[in-house]
Design an enzyme around this catalytic site. Structure first.
Site, short mmCIF file in Angstrom:
data_model
loop_
_atom_site.label_atom_id
_atom_site.label_comp_id
_atom_site.label_asym_id
_atom_site.label_seq_id
_atom_site.Cartn_x
_atom_site.Cartn_y
_atom_site.Cartn_z
N HIS A 74 0.81 -1.22 0.00
CA HIS A 74 0.00 0.00 0.00
C HIS A 74 0.85 1.27 0.00
O HIS A 74 0.48 2.27 -0.64
CB HIS A 74 -0.94 0.01 1.21
CG HIS A 74 -2.16 -0.83 1.05
ND1 HIS A 74 -2.11 -2.21 1.08
CD2 HIS A 74 -3.46 -0.48 0.85
CE1 HIS A 74 -3.34 -2.68 0.91
NE2 HIS A 74 -4.17 -1.66 0.77
N ASP A 118 -6.35 -3.36 7.46
CA ASP A 118 -7.28 -3.32 6.33
C ASP A 118 -7.41 -4.73 5.76
O ASP A 118 -7.58 -4.92 4.55
CB ASP A 118 -6.82 -2.32 5.27
CG ASP A 118 -7.92 -1.94 4.29
OD1 ASP A 118 -9.08 -2.27 4.55
OD2 ASP A 118 -7.59 -1.31 3.26
N LEU A 169 -5.82 -2.37 -5.50
CA LEU A 169 -5.70 -3.07 -4.23
C LEU A 169 -7.06 -3.17 -3.56
O LEU A 169 -7.86 -2.22 -3.55
CB LEU A 169 -4.72 -2.34 -3.31
CG LEU A 169 -3.25 -2.39 -3.71
CD1 LEU A 169 -2.42 -1.48 -2.80
CD2 LEU A 169 -2.71 -3.80 -3.66
N GLY A 175 -7.96 -4.04 -0.02
CA GLY A 175 -7.52 -4.39 1.33
C GLY A 175 -6.18 -5.09 1.29
O GLY A 175 -5.40 -4.94 0.34
#
Length: 397
Positions: free
Chosen positions: A262, A284, A318, A320
């Site tokens: 991320h 997440d 993405l 999560g």
């Protein structure tokens, strides 16, 4: 090897540890902690633990790390279980994360129809009396910006009309802990005020809001930035966007997904330096956390997981993560980030963001949520207090 997980309030003494208190303090060599009745009763270094050993289980940590239990503000599932699959799945996902050191966690839900979300909030409210390790619910939607929706189904996104907001607040029965809002949505300011009045923390996220709109949202009471750098405008030297505004505002905590996917570790380092004591590491995590690669669902979206990376099926977006908080600690450590600051970002910072009085720290009176980590920062023992974490009244009205 799985960590031993124990839920109980019996007397316990852990000694001979490298202790981190979760408050950013230095490593306490030969540290110890004593607990009883579900709370930490004393913390120290050296041989003072012996005064607390009578009648207690005594654990020689043999130099292992002793830290507070991790607190996760933002997760959607784990162990093959998605929160949307119902109460049993919520509990099963929590068990997976507890084995990785997360002793307290919020139950996050992605965007859906308001009536469906109301039913899920009510289900969590029903669970909480028997599951003190669950902190309540987080609505990550449906009041999000379509252009920054990420893995949220666009058909479920909507403006926060008063009737919808009230339906959700009433369904949660005082257990709604966090709501992510796009402040650019018509009615967002009024909705934020209602959520704040209900005791929830308002987070800015999934938005095209620039610096001025972000500043206005924080001035109006928002106190979190949902997964900083993701699903918000990037940082530009003449158009900074919401991340620098949040990092510069002492009232605001920034979520960070530290999985190496991320956010680049160098950028994570910048954020931790810019907002010391105000970065909360979150997972997440989706159902695939702690489970095999394959096809999963996140609300109304299909998710493909390969090599531990979760994306919306057929895209590179993405969806999560497959992160657990102990792995976030290891990712940060491997990037050269300081362990006291990383542990603080996993413990007292997220607890403080929710106004929790007694979680996320090793100090007398705190909940006896303890994690022993080996030299590779893998949990070997997790102690969970059976007592609930009690939120302070919201400081924002």
């Amino acid at each position: 090897m799985s960590a031993r997980v124990r839920v109980g309030a019996g007397p316990l003494v852990v000694h001979g540890a490298r202790l981190l208190d979760g408050l950013g303090g230095p490593v306490r060599e030969d540290g110890w902690a004593a607990a009883g009745g579900g709370r930490v009763t004393a913390v120290g270094a050296g041989g003072g633990w012996r005064a607390h050993a009578r009648g207690a289980e005594v654990v020689d940590a043999a130099g292992a790390w002793l830290v507070p239990g991790f607190v996760d503000l933002h997760r959607h599932g784990g162990g093959g279980h998605a929160h949307e699959d119902g109460p049993d799945a919520v509990l099963a996902a929590a068990e997976l994360h507890r084995a990785h050191g997360t002793t307290r966690g919020v139950v996050s839900f992605v965007s859906d129809d308001v009536d469906v979300l109301a039913g899920r909030l009510a289900g969590v409210a029903d669970l909480l009396p028997g599951a003190p390790h669950l902190l309540g619910s987080h609505l990550e939607g449906p009041f999000l910006g379509a252009a920054r929706r990420g893995a949220h189904a666009e058909r479920h996104l909507r403006d926060p009309a008063p009737q919808a907001v009230e339906r959700l607040v009433r369904a949660a029965r005082g257990t709604l802990r966090q709501v992510t809002l796009d402040p650019l949505r018509p009615g967002a300011a009024r909705a934020a005020a209602r959520f704040l009045d209900a005791g929830a923390v308002v987070a800015l996220g999934h938005t095209d809001a620039g610096a001025d709109a972000a500043r206005a949202a924080f001035d109006a009471g928002a106190r979190l930035l949902t997964h900083a750098f993701n699903a918000v405008p990037g940082v530009h030297h003449r158009d900074p966007g919401p991340v620098p505004v949040a990092a510069a505002d002492p009232r605001v905590v920034c979520e960070l997904v530290l999985d190496g996917e991320h956010v680049h570790p160098l950028v994570a380092r910048l954020l931790l330096a810019a907002a010391p004591g105000r970065v909360a590491l979150v997972t997440d995590a989706v159902a695939a956390a702690g489970a095999a690669d394959g096809r999963y669902r996140l609300g109304g979206v299909e998710v493909d997981v390969g090599g531990g990376r979760a994306v919306v099926a057929g895209t590179a977006v993405l969806a999560g993560s497959t992160l657990t908080q102990d792995r976030a600690l290891r990712v940060g450590a491997a990037a050269g980030l300081a362990l006291p600051e990383l542990v603080r970002a996993l413990t007292s910072v997220p607890a403080g963001a929710l106004g929790l009085r007694d979680a996320g720290r090793l100090a007398p009176g705190a909940l006896a949520d303890l994690v022993l980590l080996d030299e590779h920062l893998r949990p070997v023992r997790v102690e969970c207090s059976p007592l609930p974490a009690v939120p302070r009244p919201s400081p924002v009205r």
